[in-house]
Design a protein around this motif. Structure first.
Motif, PDB file in Angstrom:
ATOM      1  N   PHE A   1       0.860  -1.189   0.000  1.00  0.00           N
ATOM      2  CA  PHE A   1       0.000   0.000   0.000  1.00  0.00           C
ATOM      3  C   PHE A   1       0.893   1.234   0.000  1.00  0.00           C
ATOM      4  N   GLU A   2       0.472   2.259  -0.746  1.00  0.00           N
ATOM      5  CA  GLU A   2       1.300   3.464  -0.833  1.00  0.00           C
ATOM      6  C   GLU A   2       0.599   4.646  -0.184  1.00  0.00           C
ATOM      7  N   SER A   3       1.407   5.535   0.393  1.00  0.00           N
ATOM      8  CA  SER A   3       0.795   6.672   1.096  1.00  0.00           C
ATOM      9  C   SER A   3       0.177   7.646   0.092  1.00  0.00           C
ATOM     10  N   GLY A   4      -0.790   8.424   0.597  1.00  0.00           N
ATOM     11  CA  GLY A   4      -1.477   9.385  -0.258  1.00  0.00           C
ATOM     12  C   GLY A   4      -2.676   8.799  -0.976  1.00  0.00           C
ATOM     13  N   LYS A   5      -2.999   7.553  -0.666  1.00  0.00           N
ATOM     14  CA  LYS A   5      -4.113   6.916  -1.377  1.00  0.00           C
ATOM     15  C   LYS A   5      -5.139   6.348  -0.414  1.00  0.00           C
ATOM     16  N   ILE A   6      -6.376   6.338  -0.859  1.00  0.00           N
ATOM     17  CA  ILE A   6      -7.423   5.644  -0.119  1.00  0.00           C
ATOM     18  C   ILE A   6      -7.692   4.322  -0.846  1.00  0.00           C
ATOM     19  N   TYR A   7      -7.556   3.241  -0.112  1.00  0.00           N
ATOM     20  CA  TYR A   7      -7.804   1.927  -0.702  1.00  0.00           C
ATOM     21  C   TYR A   7      -9.178   1.415  -0.261  1.00  0.00           C
ATOM     22  N   GLY A   8      -9.955   0.963  -1.205  1.00  0.00           N
ATOM     23  CA  GLY A   8     -11.256   0.375  -0.868  1.00  0.00           C
ATOM     24  C   GLY A   8     -11.118  -1.127  -0.869  1.00  0.00           C
ATOM     25  N   LEU A   9     -11.343  -1.727   0.309  1.00  0.00           N
ATOM     26  CA  LEU A   9     -11.200  -3.176   0.417  1.00  0.00           C
ATOM     27  C   LEU A   9     -12.576  -3.804   0.250  1.00  0.00           C
ATOM     28  N   LEU A  10     -12.760  -4.490  -0.867  1.00  0.00           N
ATOM     29  CA  LEU A  10     -14.056  -5.104  -1.130  1.00  0.00           C
ATOM     30  C   LEU A  10     -13.942  -6.611  -0.960  1.00  0.00           C
ATOM     31  N   GLY A  11     -15.002  -7.194  -0.454  1.00  0.00           N
ATOM     32  CA  GLY A  11     -14.997  -8.646  -0.334  1.00  0.00           C
ATOM     33  C   GLY A  11     -16.387  -9.080   0.055  1.00  0.00           C
ATOM     34  N   ARG A  12     -16.682 -10.345  -0.188  1.00  0.00           N
ATOM     35  CA  ARG A  12     -18.025 -10.820   0.143  1.00  0.00           C
ATOM     36  C   ARG A  12     -18.125 -11.016   1.648  1.00  0.00           C
ATOM     37  N   ASN A  13     -19.342 -11.262   2.101  1.00  0.00           N
ATOM     38  CA  ASN A  13     -19.534 -11.514   3.531  1.00  0.00           C
ATOM     39  C   ASN A  13     -18.664 -12.682   3.962  1.00  0.00           C
ATOM     40  N   GLY A  14     -17.954 -12.528   5.068  1.00  0.00           N
ATOM     41  CA  GLY A  14     -17.140 -13.631   5.576  1.00  0.00           C
ATOM     42  C   GLY A  14     -15.835 -13.808   4.848  1.00  0.00           C
ATOM     43  N   ALA A  15     -15.479 -12.860   3.969  1.00  0.00           N
ATOM     44  CA  ALA A  15     -14.234 -13.012   3.216  1.00  0.00           C
ATOM     45  C   ALA A  15     -13.014 -12.832   4.106  1.00  0.00           C
ATOM     46  N   GLY A  16     -13.182 -12.150   5.245  1.00  0.00           N
ATOM     47  CA  GLY A  16     -12.051 -12.000   6.163  1.00  0.00           C
ATOM     48  C   GLY A  16     -11.539 -10.571   6.277  1.00  0.00           C
ATOM     49  N   LYS A  17     -12.372  -9.605   5.892  1.00  0.00           N
ATOM     50  CA  LYS A  17     -11.918  -8.202   5.934  1.00  0.00           C
ATOM     51  C   LYS A  17     -11.598  -7.776   7.371  1.00  0.00           C
TER      52      LYS A  17
END
Lengths: 235, 527
Positions: free
Chosen positions: A25-41
Motif C-alpha cells: 500500500f502506498e501513502s497518499g491513497k485511499i484503498y477500498g477493500l471489497l470482499g463478500r460476507n465472511g471473506a475476512g476483511k
C-alpha cells in the motif's frame, strides 16, 4: 512511505480465512477493500492492528530511512460499531487522549477547535458518551483516531450506518486526511468504494488483488469487480 | 398426529445432541482434540444421541427418585415420629408439595427453546405440537410416579391402591392448574411464565413450604382421610380439565407472547445487550463529577467517581453492616459473660472461616466487570491504550484503587475481631492480635490482587462483552470452592494467620511479576 504485507495467513480451526496476503500500500491513497460476507476483511484488520496473532507472514513500513516494524502509534483503527468509553464525556475523552499524547502531537489545537472541526455540537460536548447517538460516537472515534495522525488508518465499514449528512462529512474528512498517509477502508457498498477510493482491492479466497480500472467506464468497472468476486468465490 | 410427534421428537433430539456436542467442545484440553466439524461426524453424533436417549430416560425417573428420596422420605425421617404415623406424614408432604409443583412446574407454561424453535421459527401447528408434547410430558409423569410412588409409598406403609393413586393425583393436579391458567389466559390475555412467578405467588409458595415442613414439626398433619379425599377430587378435576386443554384454541398467540419475551433472554446477543445497558446504568450522571488529574490518573479517577454506586457505596454498606454485627456481639459479650469463652474459642480456631467471608464481600468481580464493559471494552480498540507501558501503568493505578476499596471493610473486620478477642477474655500470646488483624488485611489484598490479575492475564471478554474463556470460569469456580472449603478447616488462629500472610504476600509478588511479564500480550479483546 509504503505499508507492505508479506505472505500473511490466518486460520480459525481448519478454516483458512487469510491464505496468502501479499500487498504493498502506498501513502497518499485511499484503498477500498471489497470482499463478500465472511471473506475476512475484519480478520485482516484485526491482524494488522495486533488484536489477533497471525499464523505466518509479516507486515512493515518502508520509509526513506529503510524498513521498520509497525508500532501501535502507526495505526488508527475505526470499527464499524463505534466504541467509546461510555462513562466519560466527549470533552473528557478528548482531554484524556490529548494528555497522553502531549509530547507526540505537533500543532495541537484546543479541545473546542477539535470539536468544531468534527462538527460536534457545543451542547453535546459535555454529555456522557453513553448518551451519544451512533453517528456522534462514530465522529468521536474518528476524531480520536485522526488527531494522533497515524500513518495507517484502517476503517471497517465506516459509513454504512451513518445518516447522509454525517456520511458526507466523513467522506470529506477522509479525502482531506489522505495526504501523507495510507487509508484502507473495508466496505460492502461498491458505489462508496468507487466514489471515495483511489484503488479497489479485492479480498477474495484469502488473497488480495487489485482491479485494474484502465480504459473502463464505471459501469464496466463494476461488472468486472462483481465478475471477479463471483468467479473466485466458486473456485 | 404421529408426524407431529416424530417431528417434535427429532427436533428436540437434534437440539439436544448439538447442545451436548457444543458442551463437549467447551471443555478445556478436550476441545483441542475434537475437530471443528464435530457436528457432521457420525461417530460423535451417535455418541451424543445415546447420551440424549439416556437423558430422556433419566428425566423420567431420576428427578422423581431424588424428589421422593430427599423431599419426602428423608424429610419425613427427620421428624422422628412413630412408625404408625409415617403414611400420614408421607401423604401430608406429598400433597402440599404436589400442589406447589403443579403451579411452579406446569410444562405448559415453561418457555423452552425447543418450543420456540418448533412453533415460532419452524411454524409448526401450535395446538398439535403443544398437545402432543404436553400429553407426552404427562405420560412421563404417570410412568415415573407410578414406579416411585409404589416404591416409596410401600416403604412408608401405604396400601397399594393409595400408591397407585399417587401418579393419577400428580397428573390430575398438573392438568387442573394448566387448564385453569388456560382459562385465565382466555379471560385476561395474560400468559404466566412459570419461571417468573409474581411476588404474590412466591409468598404463597413460601407459606406452603412452611406448611409442608413446619406443621409436622409441631405435630399437625393433614388427616389421612382428608388426604385421600383431596387426591380423589383432584383426579376427577384433572379428568374434567382434560377437556379444556383439548378444546383451547389460542395456543398460538399464547405461546407467541410467552416465548418471544422469554427468548429475548435466551438469545445471547440480546442478553448481552440487556447486561450492557444495565452496566451503563451504573454510571453516575452527576454533572458535578470532575477530576483535576492528568492522563491515566484522570481516566481512573473519573471511572471510580462515576461508579461509586457499585464500588465505594457497596463497600461502605458492607462496612456499616460489619460495624453493627461487631457492636451487637460486643454488647452480648458485656451482658452475657457466659458466652465469652465460646466466642474466644471461636476466634482462636475459626479464622479460616473468614477466608470465605472475605471472598463474599470482595468487590473484585464487580470491579473488573465494570472495568471491561464500561471502559476497556471500548478503549482496547485504540492502539495507544494497548502500549505495554500504558497497560502496566493503568494496572498499578487500578490495583491501588481496588485494594483501597476492599480495605475499608477489611480494616473494620480485622480491628473488630482483635477487639472481640480482647473483650472475650484475651489471649496469652499478644501476637494473636496482630496476626488476626494482619491476616484479614492480607486476605482482602489477596482477593483484590487475585481478581485484577486474573482479569489482566486472561481478559475473558469478547467484543460483545460475553465471557469467552473457559480457564477464567474454571479459576473463578476454583476460587469459590477453595474459599468454601475453608469453612471446614479448623486451625489455631496463629498458625493459619501466619500461613495466610505468607501465602498472600507470595501470591501478590508472583502475580505482579506475571502481569508485568505477560499482560502486554494477554490484555486484549478476545476474538
Amino acid at each position: 512511505m509504503k505499508f507492505i504485507i508479506e505472505h500473511l495467513s490466518k486460520s480459525f480451526d481448519k478454516k483458512q480465512v487469510l491464505r496468502d496476503i501479499d500487498f504493498t500500500f502506498e501513502s497518499g491513497k485511499i484503498y477500498g477493500l471489497l470482499g463478500r460476507n465472511g471473506a475476512g476483511k475484519t480478520t485482516l484488520f484485526n491482524c494488522l492492528n495486533g488484536d489477533i496473532k497471525t499464523d505466518a507472514g509479516r507486515f512493515f513500513m518502508e520509509t526513506d530511512n529503510g524498513i521498520r516494524g509497525v508500532v501501535p502509534e502507526d495505526i488508527g483503527y475505526v470499527l464499524s460499531t463505534p466504541t467509546v468509553p461510555e462513562f466519560m464525556t466527549g470533552r473528557e475523552f478528548l482531554k484524556f487522549f490529548l494528555d497522553i499524547h502531549e509530547d507526540t502531537i505537533s500543532n495541537s489545537k484546543s479541545i473546542d477547535e477539535y470539536f468544531d472541526y468534527m462538527s460536534i455540537d457545543a451542547e453535546d460536548r459535555d454529555k456522557l458518551l453513553k448518551d451519544y447517538s451512533h453517528g456522534m460516537k462514530n465522529k468521536m472515534q474518528m476524531l480520536i483516531n485522526t488527531i494522533a495522525q497515524p500513518n495507517l488508518l484502517l476503517l471497517d465499514e465506516p459509513l454504512t450506518s451513518l445518516d447522509v449528512v454525517v456520511a458526507e462529512e466523513m467522506k470529506q474528512l477522509l479525502r482531506s486526511l489522505k495526504t501523507g498517509r495510507i487509508i484502507i477502508l473495508s466496505t460492502h457498498i461498491m458505489d462508496l468504494a468507487l466514489d471515495l477510493c483511489d484503488e479497489i482491492v479485492l479480498l477474495n479466497y484469502g488473497v488480495l488483488e487489485t482491479v485494474d480500472k484502465s480504459n473502463l467506464d464505471s459501469g464496466e468497472f463494476k461488472d468486472k469487480i462483481i465478475a471477479t468476486l463471483r468467479e473466485d468465490g466458486n473456485v | 398426529m404421529f408426524k407431529t410427534l416424530r417431528l417434535s421428537f427429532s427436533l428436540k433430539n437434534t437440539y439436544r445432541v448439538n447442545s451436548i456436542l457444543y458442551a463437549i467442545k467447551q471443555i478445556p484440553l478436550i476441545k483441542r482434540i475434537i475437530p471443528s466439524m464435530v457436528y457432521q461426524i457420525r461417530g460423535f453424533k451417535i455418541f451424543a444421541n445415546i447420551l440424549s436417549a439416556i437423558w430422556e430416560l433419566i428425566s423420567v425417573f431420576l428427578g422423581k427418585l431424588l424428589y421422593f428420596l430427599l423431599m419426602i422420605a428423608a424429610a419425613a425421617s427427620l421428624y422422628q415420629l412413630p412408625t404408625e404415623s409415617s403414611p400420614q406424614v408421607f401423604l401430608h408432604l406429598l400433597i402440599i408439595l404436589t400442589f406447589m409443583g403443579a403451579r411452579a412446574n406446569t410444562y405448559m407454561f415453561n418457555p423452552t427453546k425447543d418450543k420456540y424453535y418448533a412453533m415460532i421459527l419452524l411454524g409448526m401447528d401450535a395446538k398439535n405440537y403443544t398437545l402432543i408434547n404436553y400429553f407426552y410430558a404427562i405420560f412421563k409423569i404417570l410412568v415415573g410416579f407410578t414406579l416411585c410412588g409404589l416404591i416409596f409409598g410401600r416403604l412408608a406403609g401405604l396400601p397399594i391402591w393409595q400408591c397407585i393413586l399417587i401418579p393419577l393425583f400428580v397428573a390430575g393436579a398438573k392438568i387442573t392448574v394448566a387448564a385453569y391458567e388456560l382459562w385465565k389466559y382466555e379471560k385476561t390475555g395474560i400468559a404466566n411464565n412459570e419461571n417468573k412467578l409474581g411476588g404474590f405467588m412466591w409468598i404463597l409458595l413460601a407459606v406452603l413450604l412452611v406448611a409442608t415442613y413446619g406443621l409436622p414439626a409441631i405435630g399437625i398433619l393433614i388427616p389421612t382421610n382428608v388426604s385421600i379425599m383431596v387426591m380423589i377430587v383432584t383426579v376427577i378435576l384433572g379428568l374434567l380439565s382434560v377437556g379444556k386443554i383439548l378444546t383451547f384454541c389460542y395456543y398460538k398467540p399464547m405461546y407467541k407472547e410467552l416465548l418471544v419475551r422469554a427468548t429475548m433472554q435466551m438469545d445471547p446477543s440480546a442478553q448481552t445487550k440487556i447486561q450492557q445497558e444495565q452496566s451503563f446504568k451504573t454510571i453516575s450522571t452527576d454533572r458535578s463529577i470532575s477530576s483535576n488529574k492528568k492522563g491515566f490518573e484522570y481516566l481512573n479517577e473519573l471511572f471510580i467517581k462515576r461508579h461509586q454506586k457499585i464500588l465505594w457505596k457497596s463497600a461502605k454498606k458492607i462496612t456499616c453492616a460489619v460495624l453493627v454485627i461487631i457492636a451487637v456481639v460486643l454488647i452480648l459479650l458485656m451482658f452475657a459473660p457466659e458466652v465469652r469463652n465460646k466466642v474466644n474459642g471461636l476466634l482462636m480456631t475459626y479464622l479460616p472461616y473468614f477466608a470465605f467471608i472475605m471472598y463474599l464481600i470482595n468487590r473484585g468481580t464487580g470491579f473488573t466487570r465494570a472495568l471491561f464493559v464500561n471502559c476497556d471494552h471500548s478503549l482496547l480498540t485504540y492502539s495507544f491504550y494497548k502500549k505495554p507501558k500504558q497497560i502496566l501503568q493503568l494496572f498499578q493505578i487500578r490495583l491501588g484503587e481496588i485494594i483501597k476499596i476492599n480495605l475499608l471493610p477489611a480494616v473494620v473486620i480485622g480491628f473488630g475481631l482483635a477487639l472481640l478477642l480482647y473483650v472475650s477474655g484475651g489471649t496469652d500470646n499478644l501476637l494473636n492480635y496482630a496476626v488476626l488483624f494482619a491476616s484479614i488485611i492480607c486476605m482482602s489484598i489477596f482477593f483484590s490482587v487475585h481478581y485484577l490479575t486474573i482479569y489482566y492475564l486472561l481478559q475473558p471478554y469478547n467484543a460483545e462483552t460475553q465471557i469467552k474463556s473457559g480457564t477464567y470460569q474454571l479459576i473463578m469456580w476454583i476460587t469459590y470452592m477453595v474459599c468454601y472449603m475453608m469453612i471446614q478447616v479448623k486451625m489455631p488462629t496463629l498458625v493459619f494467620g501466619v500461613m495466610t500472610i505468607v501465602f498472600c504476600v507470595l501470591y501478590c509478588i508472583i502475580a505482579s511479576i506475571l502481569v508485568f511479564k505477560l499482560a502486554p500480550r494477554t490484555f486484549r479483546i478476545r476474538p
